[in-house]
Scaffold this active site. Sequence first.
Site, PDB file in Angstrom:
ATOM      1  N   HIS A  18       0.856  -1.191   0.000  1.00  0.00           N
ATOM      2  CA  HIS A  18       0.000   0.000   0.000  1.00  0.00           C
ATOM      3  C   HIS A  18       0.885   1.231   0.000  1.00  0.00           C
ATOM      4  CE1 HIS A  18      -3.155   2.837   1.183  1.00  0.00           C
ATOM      5  NE2 HIS A  18      -4.000   1.896   0.790  1.00  0.00           N
ATOM      6  N   ASP A  21      -7.936  -5.388  -0.042  1.00  0.00           N
ATOM      7  CA  ASP A  21      -8.365  -6.228  -1.172  1.00  0.00           C
ATOM      8  C   ASP A  21      -7.965  -7.688  -1.029  1.00  0.00           C
ATOM      9  OD1 ASP A  21      -7.581  -3.344  -3.006  1.00  0.00           O
ATOM     10  OD2 ASP A  21      -9.595  -4.152  -2.696  1.00  0.00           O
TER      11      ASP A  21
HETATM   12  C1  SDX Z   1      -6.274   0.133  -2.827  1.00  0.00           C
HETATM   13  O1  SDX Z   1      -4.465   4.640  -1.975  1.00  0.00           O
HETATM   14  C2  SDX Z   1      -5.382   4.017  -1.341  1.00  0.00           C
HETATM   15  O2  SDX Z   1      -5.763   4.351  -0.237  1.00  0.00           O
HETATM   16  C3  SDX Z   1      -5.984   2.852  -2.100  1.00  0.00           C
HETATM   17  C4  SDX Z   1      -6.987   2.003  -1.314  1.00  0.00           C
HETATM   18  C5  SDX Z   1      -8.256   2.767  -1.035  1.00  0.00           C
HETATM   19  O3  SDX Z   1      -8.980   2.388  -0.092  1.00  0.00           O
HETATM   20  O4  SDX Z   1      -8.605   3.698  -1.822  1.00  0.00           O
HETATM   21  O5  SDX Z   1      -6.433   1.559  -0.093  1.00  0.00           O
HETATM   22  C6  SDX Z   1      -7.425   0.775  -2.123  1.00  0.00           C
HETATM   23  O6  SDX Z   1      -6.049   0.465  -3.968  1.00  0.00           O
HETATM   24  C7  SDX Z   1      -5.385  -0.829  -2.094  1.00  0.00           C
HETATM   25  C8  SDX Z   1      -4.141  -1.289  -2.940  1.00  0.00           C
HETATM   26  C9  SDX Z   1      -4.612  -2.393  -3.877  1.00  0.00           C
HETATM   27  N1  SDX Z   1      -3.573  -2.714  -4.866  1.00  0.00           N
HETATM   28  C10 SDX Z   1      -2.950  -3.930  -4.806  1.00  0.00           C
HETATM   29  O7  SDX Z   1      -3.101  -4.750  -3.909  1.00  0.00           O
HETATM   30  C11 SDX Z   1      -2.033  -4.186  -5.999  1.00  0.00           C
HETATM   31  C12 SDX Z   1      -0.708  -4.777  -5.498  1.00  0.00           C
HETATM   32  N2  SDX Z   1      -0.006  -3.717  -4.757  1.00  0.00           N
HETATM   33  C13 SDX Z   1       0.920  -2.905  -5.482  1.00  0.00           C
HETATM   34  O8  SDX Z   1       0.722  -2.750  -6.827  1.00  0.00           O
HETATM   35  C14 SDX Z   1       1.445  -1.714  -4.689  1.00  0.00           C
HETATM   36  O9  SDX Z   1       1.734  -2.142  -3.432  1.00  0.00           O
HETATM   37  C15 SDX Z   1       0.577  -0.461  -4.612  1.00  0.00           C
HETATM   38  C16 SDX Z   1       0.160   0.014  -5.964  1.00  0.00           C
HETATM   39  C17 SDX Z   1      -0.626  -0.720  -3.793  1.00  0.00           C
HETATM   40  C18 SDX Z   1       1.415   0.624  -3.940  1.00  0.00           C
HETATM   41  O10 SDX Z   1       2.470   0.911  -4.791  1.00  0.00           O
HETATM   42  P1  SDX Z   1       3.538   2.069  -4.434  1.00  0.00           P
HETATM   43  O11 SDX Z   1       3.189   2.778  -3.179  1.00  0.00           O
HETATM   44  O12 SDX Z   1       3.740   2.880  -5.652  1.00  0.00           O
HETATM   45  O13 SDX Z   1       4.810   1.239  -4.059  1.00  0.00           O
HETATM   46  P2  SDX Z   1       5.818   0.721  -5.109  1.00  0.00           P
HETATM   47  O14 SDX Z   1       5.099   0.174  -6.301  1.00  0.00           O
HETATM   48  O15 SDX Z   1       6.863   1.764  -5.308  1.00  0.00           O
HETATM   49  O16 SDX Z   1       6.415  -0.528  -4.314  1.00  0.00           O
HETATM   50  C19 SDX Z   1       7.447  -0.330  -3.382  1.00  0.00           C
HETATM   51  C20 SDX Z   1       8.314  -1.580  -3.510  1.00  0.00           C
HETATM   52  C21 SDX Z   1       8.707  -1.872  -4.962  1.00  0.00           C
HETATM   53  O17 SDX Z   1       9.937  -2.546  -4.933  1.00  0.00           O
HETATM   54  P3  SDX Z   1      11.263  -1.646  -5.278  1.00  0.00           P
HETATM   55  O18 SDX Z   1      11.061  -1.093  -6.672  1.00  0.00           O
HETATM   56  O19 SDX Z   1      11.322  -0.565  -4.208  1.00  0.00           O
HETATM   57  O20 SDX Z   1      12.394  -2.649  -5.190  1.00  0.00           O
HETATM   58  O21 SDX Z   1       7.546  -2.720  -3.077  1.00  0.00           O
HETATM   59  C22 SDX Z   1       7.369  -3.608  -4.173  1.00  0.00           C
HETATM   60  C23 SDX Z   1       7.661  -2.835  -5.443  1.00  0.00           C
HETATM   61  O22 SDX Z   1       8.152  -3.700  -6.468  1.00  0.00           O
HETATM   62  N3  SDX Z   1       5.969  -4.023  -4.123  1.00  0.00           N
HETATM   63  C24 SDX Z   1       5.536  -5.274  -4.294  1.00  0.00           C
HETATM   64  C25 SDX Z   1       4.154  -5.215  -4.107  1.00  0.00           C
HETATM   65  N4  SDX Z   1       3.795  -3.957  -3.866  1.00  0.00           N
HETATM   66  C26 SDX Z   1       4.916  -3.218  -3.875  1.00  0.00           C
HETATM   67  N5  SDX Z   1       6.195  -6.422  -4.581  1.00  0.00           N
HETATM   68  C27 SDX Z   1       5.424  -7.539  -4.681  1.00  0.00           C
HETATM   69  N6  SDX Z   1       4.073  -7.567  -4.508  1.00  0.00           N
HETATM   70  C28 SDX Z   1       3.418  -6.423  -4.231  1.00  0.00           C
HETATM   71  N7  SDX Z   1       2.087  -6.426  -4.064  1.00  0.00           N
END
Ligand code: SDX
Length: 430
Positions: free
Chosen positions: A306, A364
């Site tokens: 998140h 989720d």
């Molecule tokens: C919702 O914003 C909100 O409040 C949203 C929400 C709401 O109520 O409105 O809470 C609802 O959208 C919840 C989130 C649902 N999405 C997912 O579950 C999809 C999977 N999660 C990711 O795509 C990700 O965690 C996000 C999009 C939720 C957050 O992404 P960020 O904040 O941009 O973080 P990032 O992509 O920069 O990740 C940081 C690191 C990265 O590694 P590095 O590049 O630093 O080495 O963490 C890794 C990412 O690769 N990472 C994951 C991961 N999520 C982040 N690695 C594996 N699996 C994951 N799920």
Amino acid sequence: MNEKQAKLTLGETEISLPVHEGSIGPDVIDITNLYKETHCFTYDPGFTSTGACSSEITYIDGDEGTLLYRGYPIEQLADQGDFLESCYLLLYGELPTFAQKENFVHRITYHTMIHEQMMRFFSGFRRDAHPMAVMVGTVGALSAFYHDSLDIADPHQRMVASLRMIAKMPTIAAMAFKYSIGQPFVYPRNDLDYAANFLHMCFAVPCEEYKVNPVLARAMDRIFILHADHEQNASTSTVRLAGSSGANPFACIAAGIACLWGPAHGGANEAALNMLHEIGSVDRIPEYIKRAKDKNDPFRLMGFGHRVYKNYDPRARIMQKTTHEVLGELGIKDDPLLEVAMELERIALSDEYFVDKKLYPNIDFYSGITLRALGFPTTMFTVLFALARTVGWIAQWKEMVEDPSQKIGRPRQLYTGAPKRDYVSISQRR
Ligand code: SDX
């Protein structure tokens, strides 16, 4: 008391920027005059460090895993309140008295029907259209019907549009579901409460009476509370930006629905369940954990991580409890997907990759298992998220429209394209 200042040194220039304090949470550095004083923009793709507005509605502390609606902890609202009470709280800032709640529930109840002619929109879609496509189109079309609540400068029309959106979303969502399964639409009923009415519109058929299970209706109502608002998330920011141009509320909510559909946002509940299906069994979890950690593999654990929560999403805990309640009430024992989900969570939370990056289950992760048990297909999961989030979008839109300092949102950029150059006629091009 003198306001705090932040100093910025840029070459020979030093400027002072006001620092504003919130009631709780991080301070903000006000850069309103930065460009005027330095001819520089700030740069923050994805808005990881940018506050786009001030708001009194929802507060999140990502490190603590705290979520407050108008100051009330989500755990208490989910446990002791109901969804329409939370709607009133989000819209007006205070919990309603008994009389206020009774009046609010009555007004919502008597706005649940949609214009009969809107039914024709549905017949224009393929039966196998994704219900989110139907929601985007149909909700946007509401502005073609309710001309008496489009003038956003009129507080009365803003209030009517707000109530109409909250009241009609379950009806439209249920119609999108019925249309996708080829069953006749079921009209809303004024003798049922909000969540029970929605389940009745989704699962009743003309051939027999449908009795709503009160335990499942309570679970549905609680799921709506958990999804109601969440500060300046992507879809809420979309609604605010659309609203900042003066677009009507129905069009703004349609924009929010479109943004929520993405798998990185509200579409993650559908993607998370599809992921659990793809993993299939506990013994295949290590393979997927490995893929999630592989930078060269686009696979991510859906329902994990998140932007704000660097601790357990408080909603995920309540959702997990609700999952067990629903499966228990339905007599579903040993749901293989729940077994995979819980083992996946256990392994991920002890794996240093996820621990180091502070990746925890979000709302989720468990919601899909619960919604599937309630009888919804995966394509309806994000529709339910949109249904519940409508009150948050509307409350944030209303706060933005009523903010006297509000102006159209218009970010700038770091330009990295071609410098100015003259046109070359096609005969000269090589
Ligand atoms: C919702 O914003 C909100 O409040 C949203 C929400 C709401 O109520 O409105 O809470 C609802 O959208 C919840 C989130 C649902 N999405 C997912 O579950 C999809 C999977 N999660 C990711 O795509 C990700 O965690 C996000 C999009 C939720 C957050 O992404 P960020 O904040 O941009 O973080 P990032 O992509 O920069 O990740 C940081 C690191 C990265 O590694 P590095 O590049 O630093 O080495 O963490 C890794 C990412 O690769 N990472 C994951 C991961 N999520 C982040 N690695 C594996 N699996 C994951 N799920």
